[in-house]
Design a protein around this motif. Structure first.
Motif, PDB file in Angstrom:
ATOM      1  N   PHE A 124       0.831  -1.207   0.000  1.00  0.00           N
ATOM      2  CA  PHE A 124       0.000   0.000   0.000  1.00  0.00           C
ATOM      3  C   PHE A 124       0.866   1.259   0.000  1.00  0.00           C
ATOM      4  CE2 PHE A 124      -3.351  -2.892   1.583  1.00  0.00           C
ATOM      5  CZ  PHE A 124      -4.382  -2.497   0.762  1.00  0.00           C
ATOM      6  N   ALA A 125       1.967   1.255   0.770  1.00  0.00           N
ATOM      7  CA  ALA A 125       2.847   2.425   0.808  1.00  0.00           C
ATOM      8  C   ALA A 125       3.512   2.653  -0.540  1.00  0.00           C
ATOM      9  CB  ALA A 125       3.895   2.239   1.904  1.00  0.00           C
ATOM     10  N   VAL A 126       3.986   1.584  -1.169  1.00  0.00           N
ATOM     11  CA  VAL A 126       4.618   1.699  -2.481  1.00  0.00           C
ATOM     12  C   VAL A 126       3.611   2.198  -3.520  1.00  0.00           C
ATOM     13  CG1 VAL A 126       5.637   0.362  -4.370  1.00  0.00           C
ATOM     14  CG2 VAL A 126       6.394  -0.017  -2.016  1.00  0.00           C
ATOM     15  N   ALA A 127       2.403   1.650  -3.491  1.00  0.00           N
ATOM     16  CA  ALA A 127       1.362   2.095  -4.425  1.00  0.00           C
ATOM     17  C   ALA A 127       1.034   3.563  -4.224  1.00  0.00           C
ATOM     18  CB  ALA A 127       0.108   1.240  -4.254  1.00  0.00           C
ATOM     19  N   SER A 128       0.997   4.009  -2.965  1.00  0.00           N
ATOM     20  CA  SER A 128       0.696   5.408  -2.672  1.00  0.00           C
ATOM     21  C   SER A 128       1.750   6.329  -3.279  1.00  0.00           C
ATOM     22  CB  SER A 128       0.624   5.618  -1.158  1.00  0.00           C
ATOM     23  OG  SER A 128       0.466   6.989  -0.845  1.00  0.00           O
ATOM     24  N   LEU A 129       3.025   6.009  -3.052  1.00  0.00           N
ATOM     25  CA  LEU A 129       4.088   6.871  -3.566  1.00  0.00           C
ATOM     26  C   LEU A 129       4.137   6.880  -5.091  1.00  0.00           C
ATOM     27  CD1 LEU A 129       6.941   6.003  -1.052  1.00  0.00           C
ATOM     28  CD2 LEU A 129       5.850   8.226  -1.337  1.00  0.00           C
ATOM     29  N   LEU A 130       3.988   5.708  -5.704  1.00  0.00           N
ATOM     30  CA  LEU A 130       4.093   5.642  -7.157  1.00  0.00           C
ATOM     31  C   LEU A 130       2.862   6.190  -7.866  1.00  0.00           C
ATOM     32  CD1 LEU A 130       5.870   2.185  -7.621  1.00  0.00           C
ATOM     33  CD2 LEU A 130       6.863   4.483  -7.642  1.00  0.00           C
ATOM     34  N   ALA A 131       1.768   6.386  -7.114  1.00  0.00           N
ATOM     35  CA  ALA A 131       0.577   6.999  -7.708  1.00  0.00           C
ATOM     36  C   ALA A 131       0.642   8.513  -7.711  1.00  0.00           C
ATOM     37  CB  ALA A 131      -0.682   6.552  -6.956  1.00  0.00           C
ATOM     38  N   LEU A 132       1.565   9.085  -6.914  1.00  0.00           N
ATOM     39  CA  LEU A 132       1.656  10.544  -6.865  1.00  0.00           C
ATOM     40  C   LEU A 132       1.994  11.103  -8.237  1.00  0.00           C
ATOM     41  CD1 LEU A 132       3.605  11.108  -3.535  1.00  0.00           C
ATOM     42  CD2 LEU A 132       1.256  11.802  -4.014  1.00  0.00           C
ATOM     43  N   PRO A 133       1.334  12.189  -8.663  1.00  0.00           N
ATOM     44  CA  PRO A 133       1.671  12.805  -9.948  1.00  0.00           C
ATOM     45  C   PRO A 133       3.104  13.287  -9.936  1.00  0.00           C
ATOM     46  CG  PRO A 133      -0.419  13.640  -9.120  1.00  0.00           C
ATOM     47  CD  PRO A 133       0.214  12.862  -8.004  1.00  0.00           C
ATOM     48  N   GLY A 134       3.900  12.859 -10.921  1.00  0.00           N
ATOM     49  CA  GLY A 134       5.309  13.240 -10.967  1.00  0.00           C
ATOM     50  C   GLY A 134       5.503  14.548 -11.702  1.00  0.00           C
ATOM     51  N   VAL A 135       6.628  15.183 -11.423  1.00  0.00           N
ATOM     52  CA  VAL A 135       7.020  16.402 -12.126  1.00  0.00           C
ATOM     53  C   VAL A 135       8.427  16.196 -12.644  1.00  0.00           C
ATOM     54  CG1 VAL A 135       7.494  18.853 -11.929  1.00  0.00           C
ATOM     55  CG2 VAL A 135       5.567  17.862 -10.708  1.00  0.00           C
ATOM     56  N   THR A 136       8.645  16.376 -13.936  1.00  0.00           N
ATOM     57  CA  THR A 136       9.952  16.178 -14.535  1.00  0.00           C
ATOM     58  C   THR A 136      10.602  17.525 -14.809  1.00  0.00           C
ATOM     59  OG1 THR A 136       9.222  14.135 -15.569  1.00  0.00           O
ATOM     60  CG2 THR A 136      11.207  15.161 -16.472  1.00  0.00           C
ATOM     61  N   ARG A 137      11.822  17.684 -14.335  1.00  0.00           N
ATOM     62  CA  ARG A 137      12.542  18.941 -14.529  1.00  0.00           C
ATOM     63  C   ARG A 137      13.310  18.944 -15.843  1.00  0.00           C
ATOM     64  NH1 ARG A 137      17.572  21.177 -10.875  1.00  0.00           N
ATOM     65  NH2 ARG A 137      17.767  23.190 -11.887  1.00  0.00           N
ATOM     66  N   ARG A 138      13.268  20.036 -16.548  1.00  0.00           N
ATOM     67  CA  ARG A 138      14.116  20.234 -17.715  1.00  0.00           C
ATOM     68  C   ARG A 138      15.247  21.163 -17.296  1.00  0.00           C
ATOM     69  NH1 ARG A 138       9.929  21.137 -22.789  1.00  0.00           N
ATOM     70  NH2 ARG A 138       8.837  19.138 -22.601  1.00  0.00           N
ATOM     71  N   ILE A 139      16.464  20.674 -17.348  1.00  0.00           N
ATOM     72  CA  ILE A 139      17.601  21.429 -16.861  1.00  0.00           C
ATOM     73  C   ILE A 139      17.701  22.755 -17.613  1.00  0.00           C
ATOM     74  CG2 ILE A 139      20.095  21.397 -16.535  1.00  0.00           C
ATOM     75  CD1 ILE A 139      18.558  19.430 -14.818  1.00  0.00           C
ATOM     76  N   GLY A 140      17.859  23.833 -16.822  1.00  0.00           N
ATOM     77  CA  GLY A 140      18.038  25.148 -17.418  1.00  0.00           C
ATOM     78  C   GLY A 140      16.748  25.842 -17.774  1.00  0.00           C
ATOM     79  N   HIS A 141      15.622  25.207 -17.527  1.00  0.00           N
ATOM     80  CA  HIS A 141      14.338  25.812 -17.860  1.00  0.00           C
ATOM     81  C   HIS A 141      13.479  25.878 -16.607  1.00  0.00           C
ATOM     82  CE1 HIS A 141      14.902  25.659 -22.257  1.00  0.00           C
ATOM     83  NE2 HIS A 141      15.599  24.574 -21.977  1.00  0.00           N
ATOM     84  N   ARG A 142      12.620  26.824 -16.527  1.00  0.00           N
ATOM     85  CA  ARG A 142      11.691  26.946 -15.411  1.00  0.00           C
ATOM     86  C   ARG A 142      10.353  26.386 -15.841  1.00  0.00           C
ATOM     87  NH1 ARG A 142      11.942  32.802 -12.851  1.00  0.00           N
ATOM     88  NH2 ARG A 142      10.549  31.710 -11.445  1.00  0.00           N
ATOM     89  N   ARG A 143      10.398  25.174 -16.401  1.00  0.00           N
ATOM     90  CA  ARG A 143       9.181  24.524 -16.860  1.00  0.00           C
ATOM     91  C   ARG A 143       9.154  23.105 -16.327  1.00  0.00           C
ATOM     92  NH1 ARG A 143       8.561  24.825 -23.148  1.00  0.00           N
ATOM     93  NH2 ARG A 143      10.699  24.001 -23.175  1.00  0.00           N
ATOM     94  N   ALA A 144       7.979  22.562 -16.218  1.00  0.00           N
ATOM     95  CA  ALA A 144       7.837  21.156 -15.821  1.00  0.00           C
ATOM     96  C   ALA A 144       6.577  20.634 -16.465  1.00  0.00           C
ATOM     97  CB  ALA A 144       7.761  21.007 -14.319  1.00  0.00           C
ATOM     98  N   ARG A 145       6.517  19.335 -16.575  1.00  0.00           N
ATOM     99  CA  ARG A 145       5.326  18.746 -17.169  1.00  0.00           C
ATOM    100  C   ARG A 145       4.887  17.553 -16.346  1.00  0.00           C
ATOM    101  NH1 ARG A 145       6.812  14.143 -19.884  1.00  0.00           N
ATOM    102  NH2 ARG A 145       9.048  13.909 -20.330  1.00  0.00           N
ATOM    103  N   SER A 146       3.621  17.263 -16.354  1.00  0.00           N
ATOM    104  CA  SER A 146       3.125  16.093 -15.645  1.00  0.00           C
ATOM    105  C   SER A 146       3.523  14.837 -16.386  1.00  0.00           C
ATOM    106  CB  SER A 146       1.586  16.140 -15.537  1.00  0.00           C
ATOM    107  OG  SER A 146       1.088  14.938 -15.004  1.00  0.00           O
ATOM    108  N   THR A 147       3.845  13.764 -15.625  1.00  0.00           N
ATOM    109  CA  THR A 147       4.244  12.513 -16.254  1.00  0.00           C
ATOM    110  C   THR A 147       3.055  11.585 -16.453  1.00  0.00           C
ATOM    111  OG1 THR A 147       4.698  11.503 -14.109  1.00  0.00           O
ATOM    112  CG2 THR A 147       6.529  12.658 -15.188  1.00  0.00           C
ATOM    113  N   ARG A 148       1.865  12.001 -16.138  1.00  0.00           N
ATOM    114  CA  ARG A 148       0.706  11.134 -16.297  1.00  0.00           C
ATOM    115  C   ARG A 148      -0.231  11.709 -17.351  1.00  0.00           C
ATOM    116  NH1 ARG A 148       0.509   7.773 -11.784  1.00  0.00           N
ATOM    117  NH2 ARG A 148       2.628   7.600 -11.050  1.00  0.00           N
ATOM    118  N   SER A 149      -0.865  10.832 -18.113  1.00  0.00           N
ATOM    119  CA  SER A 149      -1.787  11.285 -19.138  1.00  0.00           C
ATOM    120  C   SER A 149      -3.184  11.491 -18.583  1.00  0.00           C
ATOM    121  CB  SER A 149      -1.827  10.258 -20.275  1.00  0.00           C
ATOM    122  OG  SER A 149      -2.207   8.984 -19.769  1.00  0.00           O
ATOM    123  N   CYS A 150      -3.525  10.810 -17.471  1.00  0.00           N
ATOM    124  CA  CYS A 150      -4.845  10.998 -16.882  1.00  0.00           C
ATOM    125  C   CYS A 150      -4.786  12.056 -15.802  1.00  0.00           C
ATOM    126  CB  CYS A 150      -5.372   9.666 -16.338  1.00  0.00           C
ATOM    127  SG  CYS A 150      -4.308   8.921 -15.129  1.00  0.00           S
TER     128      CYS A 150
END
Length: 411
Positions: A124-150
């Motif tokens: 349950f703990a692993v599922a909870s953490l891996l379900a969190l919406p991720g944010v991917t950093r682009r080096i040198g940019h102040r932008r991020a995008r969600s890693t999930r399509s839903c």
């Protein structure tokens, strides 16, 4: 692990009794729970109400004894964790090292994981953490995008629900939400966790009598011989100090003149650890840099700090730490790589402490003391490294500012 479980109690596996907890203790509780009540007068029942359905679950498996069904469900949970880690590791920018740590690290605890329900809680703990919406950093940019399509909000709600269910089985999964990204992700996850916990508690209170009887059992716990405080008391005893060991509340604990002082010290350290984690959260949310690994690293750090300051450090606690370390290793941005190595080493030494050399540990010999000193020393070193890594990675303002950007805050 299955072969070792079949040989439980045989040389060179030590004192044995690893499997006995299932077919004696858990099966005894199973009979009480079938009658619609939690064990009201049993001091060994020290678990939150959702542990009841876990104890009852093996009875739903057809054609198997309680023990066989329990082991089968533990294997299913083990496989579920592995599959979650593989799926997470195959994402862009992620790593399969987490799955490798889990698959290779769990057997370091020998057959113990199959005879406890901590693998199910860890799932349950692993599922909870891996379900969190991720944010991917682009080096040198102040932008991020969600890693999930839903919908990120839906994933945040799922993360909160999984953490709440795990916390109502064994309390520690509540800590996995400590590092959720600030903004809507945190609000959604925490509200979902609170709502899930409240609803599940109401349901269990309606179905079973004495749902909160576990609170009195926890209040009577002393200092277990395998804890950090227990290691200090063992050394004092070897040096000629007072105190003895007795079986109480399902574990071998110290009794003697200095035990209340050590127990109070452990509680004070736990409070200080909580204060430090809250302070980190406030500072990191204001000045820090959130990456995909921050929630994972914070969860491992929090559970490590609460583990090393606890009055009880049972060997099955290493199952939790292996699972959380494995989640950290799915992200290439983690600050916990050295910590994961120390956790794996501590798991291997824990197998020596229990069950292989547990007779020495219970007798308080120099051999037992040294084994526990090494195991607990590894855990303390892991906790210190984990805290330093988390603090350094998340609380330093930089030119790129915070990585919690619109993709997280306004999701």
């Amino acid at each position: 692990m299955l072969i070792l479980l079949a040989r439980d109690g045989s040389d060179p596996l030590g004192v044995g009794g690893v499997a006995r907890e299932v077919y004696e203790l858990y099966f005894g509780w199973y009979g009480v729970l079938l009658d619609g009540a939690f064990p009201p007068a049993d001091p060994l029942w020290q678990y939150p109400p959702a542990a009841g359905p876990v104890i009852l679950a093996p009875g739903l498996v057809p054609g198997a004894s309680y023990f066989q069904a329990f082991v089968a469900l533990a294997l299913v949970a083990d496989a579920a964790v592995a599959l979650l880690l593989v799926r997470a590791g195959r994402r862009s920018g992620c790593s399969l090292q987490g799955a490798l740590l889990w698959v290779c690290g769990l057997p370091l605890l020998l057959h113990l994981p199959l005879a406890r329900y901590d693998v199910q809680v860890t799932a349950f703990a692993v599922a909870s953490l891996l379900a969190l919406p991720g944010v991917t950093r682009r080096i040198g940019h102040r932008r991020a995008r969600s890693t999930r399509s839903c919908s990120p909000r839906a994933w945040s709600a799922i993360a909160g629900a999984c953490a709440a269910i795990g916390a109502l089985i064994k309390v520690w999964p509540a800590l996995v939400l400590l590092g959720t990204p600030p903004g809507r992700t945190t609000r959604t996850a925490w509200v979902s966790a609170a709502a899930t916990a409240a609803g599940l508690l109401l349901l269990l209170a309606a179905l079973f009598a004495h749902p909160f009887g576990f609170l009195s059992g926890q209040s009577g716990r002393g200092v277990q011989i395998e804890s950090l405080g227990g290691t200090a008391l063992t050394l004092a005893r070897l040096a000629g100090g007072p105190g003895e060991m007795r079986y109480r509340y399902g574990a071998v604990e110290f009794v003697g003149p200095y035990v209340p002082l050590v127990a109070t010290g452990c509680l004070v350290l736990t409070v200080l650890a909580l204060a430090a984690l809250v302070g980190w959260r406030i500072r990191a949310a204001r000045y820090g840099q959130w990456t995909t690994a921050t929630a994972y690293d914070a969860a491992l750090c929090a559970v490590l700090l609460f583990t090393v300051t606890s009055r009880v450090i049972s060997p099955q606690y290493l199952i939790w730490l292996l699972g959380l370390a494995a989640v950290c290793l799915t992200s290439r941005a983690t600050s916990q790589r050295r910590v994961a190595v120390l956790v794996a080493a501590a798991a291997a030494v824990s197998a020596l402490a229990y069950p292989v050399l547990y007779a020495e540990v219970m007798a308080g010999t120099w051999t037992g003391f040294l084994v526990m000193l090494v195991r607990n020393g590894l855990l303390v070193a892991a906790a210190v490294l984990s805290w330093n890594g988390l603090w350094s990675a998340t609380t330093r303002p930089g030119e790129t500012d915070q990585i919690v950007t619109k993709a997280t805050i306004h999701e």
